[in-house]
Design a protein around this motif. Sequence first.
Motif, PDB file in Angstrom:
ATOM      1  N   ILE A  88       0.930  -1.334   0.087  1.00 40.11           N
ATOM      2  CA  ILE A  88      -0.081   0.051  -0.086  1.00 40.11           C
ATOM      3  C   ILE A  88       0.932   1.309  -0.008  1.00 40.11           C
ATOM      4  CG2 ILE A  88      -2.002  -1.088   1.006  1.00 40.11           C
ATOM      5  CD1 ILE A  88      -1.163   0.112   3.571  1.00 40.11           C
ATOM      6  N   SER A  89       2.070   1.314  -0.161  1.00 34.65           N
ATOM      7  CA  SER A  89       2.700   2.409  -0.596  1.00 34.65           C
ATOM      8  C   SER A  89       2.343   2.974  -1.854  1.00 34.65           C
ATOM      9  CB  SER A  89       4.292   1.970  -0.968  1.00 34.65           C
ATOM     10  OG  SER A  89       4.409   1.314  -2.120  1.00 34.65           O
ATOM     11  N   GLY A  90       2.614   4.372  -2.024  1.00 37.82           N
ATOM     12  CA  GLY A  90       2.181   5.098  -3.419  1.00 37.82           C
ATOM     13  C   GLY A  90       2.613   4.052  -4.621  1.00 37.82           C
ATOM     14  N   GLU A  91       3.495   3.630  -4.781  1.00 36.55           N
ATOM     15  CA  GLU A  91       4.066   3.080  -5.866  1.00 36.55           C
ATOM     16  C   GLU A  91       3.154   1.568  -5.941  1.00 36.55           C
ATOM     17  OE1 GLU A  91       7.837   1.020  -8.116  1.00 36.55           O
ATOM     18  OE2 GLU A  91       8.259   2.653  -6.965  1.00 36.55           O
TER      19      GLU A  91
ATOM     20  N   ASP B 153      -4.192   8.221   2.566  1.00 40.00           N
ATOM     21  CA  ASP B 153      -3.120   8.225   3.594  1.00 40.00           C
ATOM     22  C   ASP B 153      -1.692   8.775   3.307  1.00 40.00           C
ATOM     23  OD1 ASP B 153      -1.703   6.896   1.428  1.00 40.00           O
ATOM     24  OD2 ASP B 153      -2.204   4.870   2.227  1.00 40.00           O
ATOM     25  N   GLY B 154      -1.810   9.638   2.269  1.00 40.70           N
ATOM     26  CA  GLY B 154      -0.699  10.416   1.836  1.00 40.70           C
ATOM     27  C   GLY B 154       0.540   9.974   1.032  1.00 40.70           C
ATOM     28  N   SER B 155       0.021   8.646   0.523  1.00 46.45           N
ATOM     29  CA  SER B 155       1.233   8.242  -0.307  1.00 46.45           C
ATOM     30  C   SER B 155       1.057   8.521  -1.629  1.00 46.45           C
ATOM     31  CB  SER B 155       1.049   6.772  -0.160  1.00 46.45           C
ATOM     32  OG  SER B 155      -0.106   6.074  -0.669  1.00 46.45           O
ATOM     33  N   LEU B 156      -0.179   9.202  -2.140  1.00 47.80           N
ATOM     34  CA  LEU B 156      -0.305   9.615  -3.532  1.00 47.80           C
ATOM     35  C   LEU B 156      -0.882  11.055  -3.455  1.00 47.80           C
ATOM     36  CD1 LEU B 156      -2.081   6.531  -5.223  1.00 47.80           C
ATOM     37  CD2 LEU B 156       0.208   7.329  -5.519  1.00 47.80           C
ATOM     38  N   HIS B 157      -0.577  11.806  -4.440  1.00 41.74           N
ATOM     39  CA  HIS B 157      -1.172  13.195  -4.503  1.00 41.74           C
ATOM     40  C   HIS B 157      -1.785  13.182  -6.027  1.00 41.74           C
ATOM     41  CE1 HIS B 157      -1.828  17.225  -4.398  1.00 41.74           C
ATOM     42  NE2 HIS B 157      -1.128  17.508  -5.551  1.00 41.74           N
ATOM     43  N   LEU B 158      -2.800  13.360  -6.054  1.00 40.50           N
ATOM     44  CA  LEU B 158      -3.462  13.424  -7.644  1.00 40.50           C
ATOM     45  C   LEU B 158      -3.824  14.932  -7.939  1.00 40.50           C
ATOM     46  CD1 LEU B 158      -6.379  10.686  -7.327  1.00 40.50           C
ATOM     47  CD2 LEU B 158      -4.140  10.369  -8.262  1.00 40.50           C
ATOM     48  N   HIS B 159      -3.499  15.299  -9.206  1.00 46.65           N
ATOM     49  CA  HIS B 159      -3.760  16.524  -9.538  1.00 46.65           C
ATOM     50  C   HIS B 159      -4.995  16.450 -10.462  1.00 46.65           C
ATOM     51  CE1 HIS B 159       0.502  16.826  -8.779  1.00 46.65           C
ATOM     52  NE2 HIS B 159       0.638  15.597  -9.119  1.00 46.65           N
ATOM     53  N   GLY B 160      -5.970  15.797 -10.075  1.00 46.55           N
ATOM     54  CA  GLY B 160      -7.251  15.538 -10.874  1.00 46.55           C
ATOM     55  C   GLY B 160      -8.008  14.288 -10.148  1.00 46.55           C
ATOM     56  N   GLU B 161      -8.983  13.935 -10.822  1.00 46.35           N
ATOM     57  CA  GLU B 161      -9.993  12.931 -10.263  1.00 46.35           C
ATOM     58  C   GLU B 161      -9.191  11.533 -10.415  1.00 46.35           C
ATOM     59  OE1 GLU B 161     -14.105  15.228 -11.483  1.00 46.35           O
ATOM     60  OE2 GLU B 161     -13.681  13.224 -12.467  1.00 46.35           O
TER      61      GLU B 161
ATOM     62  N   ILE C 228       3.151   9.840  -7.100  1.00 47.56           N
ATOM     63  CA  ILE C 228       3.677   9.110  -5.881  1.00 47.56           C
ATOM     64  C   ILE C 228       4.502  10.100  -4.805  1.00 47.56           C
ATOM     65  CG2 ILE C 228       5.239   7.221  -5.138  1.00 47.56           C
ATOM     66  CD1 ILE C 228       4.813   5.944  -7.752  1.00 47.56           C
ATOM     67  N   VAL C 229       3.955  10.114  -3.817  1.00 42.82           N
ATOM     68  CA  VAL C 229       4.549  10.880  -2.714  1.00 42.82           C
ATOM     69  C   VAL C 229       5.521  10.331  -1.939  1.00 42.82           C
ATOM     70  CG1 VAL C 229       4.022  12.239  -0.423  1.00 42.82           C
ATOM     71  CG2 VAL C 229       2.378  12.238  -2.521  1.00 42.82           C
TER      72      VAL C 229
END
Length: 184
Positions: free
Chosen positions: A73-76, A135-143, A181-182
Amino acid sequence: MATVRPSSASKIADAARELLRTKGPSAVTVERVATEAGVARTTIYRRFADRHELLTDALRELADPPGPDEHDISGEGRLRWVAEHAAAMVLDGIGFGGSGAVLDNADPAFTATLRAVLQEHWRALAEELEAGVADGSLHLHGEAGTVVDSIIGALLAEYGRTGTITDDWADRMVALHRGLIVDS
């Protein structure tokens, strides 16, 4: 040691999906599914009212990929899981014949059934990305759904362009979307 034999229901669902993947939706008839599954047509009609119900049931399990407890469940890890399960829905699920049928809408009842199942699967993939944002592992720039659409679109485009999907496809999708990926 005794061999476990698949149930009739499992054989029917497997046969319906295989016909869809390899021959397209017009090949998924009660008669052909019965032949492929090695069961009597009456066995199918006892379980399903019609072809529509049979297809819905056969595709239903594809709509619900395994949950987040079963992968990294990491961002990657989340991004890879989404890419792999988006690809599996097409490659192992509906096939390119099913994908084409949705696009050309030649069989509106089938298209409606398949779209309903695809929507459930799409929602599960988008929710996985949203969980990464939470959970802060990803940052989306949209939907999240647009990211899922871009991954599925890339799969269909690669197949349309080359006639195949390479083994490194998921790696390339993760690399393409690495900016999301954060925690890398």
